[in-house]
Write an enzyme that holds these catalytic residues in place. Structure first.
Site, PDB file in Angstrom:
ATOM      1  N   CYS A 205       0.796  -1.225   0.000  1.00 33.20           N
ATOM      2  CA  CYS A 205       0.000   0.000   0.000  1.00 33.20           C
ATOM      3  C   CYS A 205       0.832   1.281   0.000  1.00 33.20           C
ATOM      4  O   CYS A 205       0.321   2.345  -0.323  1.00 33.20           O
ATOM      5  CB  CYS A 205      -0.931   0.011   1.213  1.00 33.20           C
TER       6      CYS A 205
ATOM      7  N   HIS B  91      11.837   0.947   7.036  1.00 32.01           N
ATOM      8  CA  HIS B  91      11.615  -0.462   6.703  1.00 32.01           C
ATOM      9  C   HIS B  91      12.019  -1.335   7.887  1.00 32.01           C
ATOM     10  O   HIS B  91      13.166  -1.292   8.341  1.00 32.01           O
ATOM     11  CB  HIS B  91      12.443  -0.833   5.469  1.00 32.01           C
TER      12      HIS B  91
ATOM     13  N   HIS C  40      -3.142  19.711   6.833  1.00 32.68           N
ATOM     14  CA  HIS C  40      -3.956  18.602   6.324  1.00 32.68           C
ATOM     15  C   HIS C  40      -3.220  17.282   6.497  1.00 32.68           C
ATOM     16  O   HIS C  40      -2.002  17.207   6.305  1.00 32.68           O
ATOM     17  CB  HIS C  40      -4.287  18.817   4.844  1.00 32.68           C
TER      18      HIS C  40
ATOM     19  N   HIS D 104      -3.459   7.056   4.673  1.00 34.31           N
ATOM     20  CA  HIS D 104      -3.863   5.983   3.758  1.00 34.31           C
ATOM     21  C   HIS D 104      -5.134   5.313   4.287  1.00 34.31           C
ATOM     22  O   HIS D 104      -5.159   4.855   5.434  1.00 34.31           O
ATOM     23  CB  HIS D 104      -2.753   4.951   3.626  1.00 34.31           C
TER      24      HIS D 104
ATOM     25  N   HIS E  38     -14.927   4.897   2.950  1.00 35.38           N
ATOM     26  CA  HIS E  38     -16.342   4.584   2.783  1.00 35.38           C
ATOM     27  C   HIS E  38     -16.738   4.544   1.310  1.00 35.38           C
ATOM     28  O   HIS E  38     -17.435   3.629   0.870  1.00 35.38           O
ATOM     29  CB  HIS E  38     -17.185   5.633   3.514  1.00 35.38           C
TER      30      HIS E  38
ATOM     31  N   ASN F  54     -10.286   0.312   0.357  1.00 34.66           N
ATOM     32  CA  ASN F  54      -8.826   0.342   0.349  1.00 34.66           C
ATOM     33  C   ASN F  54      -8.359   0.014  -1.070  1.00 34.66           C
ATOM     34  O   ASN F  54      -8.400  -1.137  -1.494  1.00 34.66           O
ATOM     35  CB  ASN F  54      -8.272  -0.678   1.348  1.00 34.66           C
TER      36      ASN F  54
END
Length: 455
Positions: free
Chosen positions: A168, A247, A331, A335, A364, A368
């Site tokens: 992702c 990572h 802002h 994700h 919504h 995803n």
């Protein structure tokens, strides 16, 4: 006298020249985003409650306990009735997907967004110097980047990169790659395409750790246009301020918390384990240790050092506790990976409902969409006319590996263009997200489930 003056002035003039040259070089290294286009699938791919139920009930391996688990998970997921599924799943062919299904799904998303990107930006495919495509679950020969080059007849010297397996957070990884290329090449134009191959990776077994991905992941994608040409600065939407990648692959528990493998019955899928929240908290903590000094004002860092003793590692909801991120950021583009990730990140950074609204509403409306999810969140902010020139946007991502990749953007103009949210933005925000699955399907018991499977 004039000669002596010139001799004395020369070192200062030379230093001024070097500083000026360095500043010019820095300007050439900026990463500007000029345009982006998110994918909206056809309406016949919309996963209404009834369609979702039909997909679930087609799985003959599910017992009543698995069915109830899915029911509960879908209801609490934060996903509504307007998300979209892959064509082969909608048509009932998820058990035996083909390579043609995978390529057709990618072609539709990639070419639809790129067609609009070229049309609206005014750029021609021949003007693109760098092309990056990131699709984690599909690697083909020729590559997806080669399919793009062939479709648009791009130049033979275009630099292409095909990224797989990054999950992702791959969108930020692609931007990081471009940013580094921009540092060594002047006046370059680059495209990033982010999507995911959902149709051929639909899980058809009964293991709960694998079924969760079917509840969250949906079809979607985005194409973005970047440049480091300072003469195009006036056309930029946002400018990259800083980017940091973390990572935790060396940690065995974090490495295996999101894992593609086969279940005990041999059905392939994507396993999401209970260790995921802990891995996310650890990765987020390590990332913020380096990122925070770059994005928050000095006064906030001093205040934090005075009132706090240490970072919290074990809980996503406590990662940034004590820091006021709003002192440097307007802002937050989180994700939309799931309600738990959004809420946990929000609590850790002490964000309110207004800050979390874009991510919650994107989850919504679209679900995803993996690496493309950020851009649906950004699209929501733009559609609501929240983004003003000079504002700062923090993008926060998590991905398999386990990775946490975050970056800060500066808004270059008041953003208010029409986008993929156009036909639905007036319906948002939804104050109370209610999923009708329990209401419509909680009546199913062992006997009725058996009857449905037989018929």
């Amino acid at each position: 006298m004039e000669l002596l003056t010139a001799i004395y002035l020369f070192p200062f003039l030379y230093i001024a020249f070097l500083i000026s040259k360095r500043e010019i070089k820095k300007r050439d290294q900026h990463c500007y985003m000029l345009h982006y286009e998110c994918f909206k699938p056809p309406e016949d791919r919309r996963l209404s409650t009834e369609k979702c139920a039909s997909v679930v009930l087609r799985n003959k391996r599910l017992g009543i306990e698995e069915f109830r688990y899915l029911l509960k998970t879908i209801v609490s997921s934060g996903i509504g009735e307007s998300t979209y599924g892959p064509k082969n799943v909608i048509e009932g062919r998820e058990e035996n997907p083909t390579l043609s299904d995978a390529l057709g799904e990618m072609d539709e998303i990639i070419f639809a967004t790129l067609d609009k990107l070229f049309d609206k930006s005014g750029f021609a495919p021949s003007e693109i110097d760098i092309l990056v495509v990131n699709v984690s679950l599909l690697a083909t020969i020729p590559s997806l980047t080669a399919r793009v080059v062939n479709r648009y007849k791009m130049r033979p010297d275009v630099k292409v990169y095909n990224i797989t397996g990054m999950g992702c957070s791959a969108s930020i990884i692609a931007i990081d790659l471009i940013h580094h290329l921009f540092k060594v090449h002047k006046n370059m134009n680059a495209i990033v395409v982010s999507s995911e191959s959902m149709g051929t990776n639909w899980y058809t077994g009964k293991d709960r750790s694998f079924m969760l991905s079917n509840c969250l992941f949906r079809a979607g994608g985005c194409s973005m246009l970047f440049t480091n040409n300072r003469h195009l600065k006036h056309r930029a939407l946002i400018k990259l301020s800083c980017l940091l990648r973390t990572h935790l692959g060396a940690n065995e528990e974090a490495y295996k918390c999101c894992y593609q493998k086969e279940d005990d019955d041999g059905f392939p899928g994507f396993c999401l384990t209970r260790h995921l929240p802990k891995a996310a908290a650890q990765a987020f903590t390590e990332n913020l240790k380096v990122l925070v000094p770059r994005i928050l004002p000095l006064r906030e860092l001093i205040r934090y050092l005075i009132v706090s003793k240490t970072w919290t590692k074990g809980d996503l909801e406590k990662v940034g506790r004590g820091l006021n991120f709003k002192t440097g950021i307007q802002h937050f583009c989180i994700h939309p990976g799931g309600r738990a990730v959004i809420d946990g990140t929000g609590k850790g950074l002490q964000l309110d409902d207004y800050d979390l609204e874009p991510a919650r509403m994107a989850l919504h409306r679209w679900g995803n969409t993996s690496a493309a999810g950020f851009w649906y969140v950004l699209g929501y902010m733009e559609a609501k006319k929240r983004l003003k020139k000079g504002d700062k946007i923090l993008m926060i991502s998590f991905g398999a590996g386990f990775k946490c990749n975050n970056c800060l953007w500066e808004v270059m103009t008041d953003m208010k263009d029409r986008n993929v949210w156009d036909d639905s933005i007036d319906n948002y925000p939804i104050k109370k997200i209610v999923n009708p699955f329990i209401e419509r399907y909680s009546w199913i018991n062992d006997e009725r489930l058996s009857f449905i499977k037989l018929n």
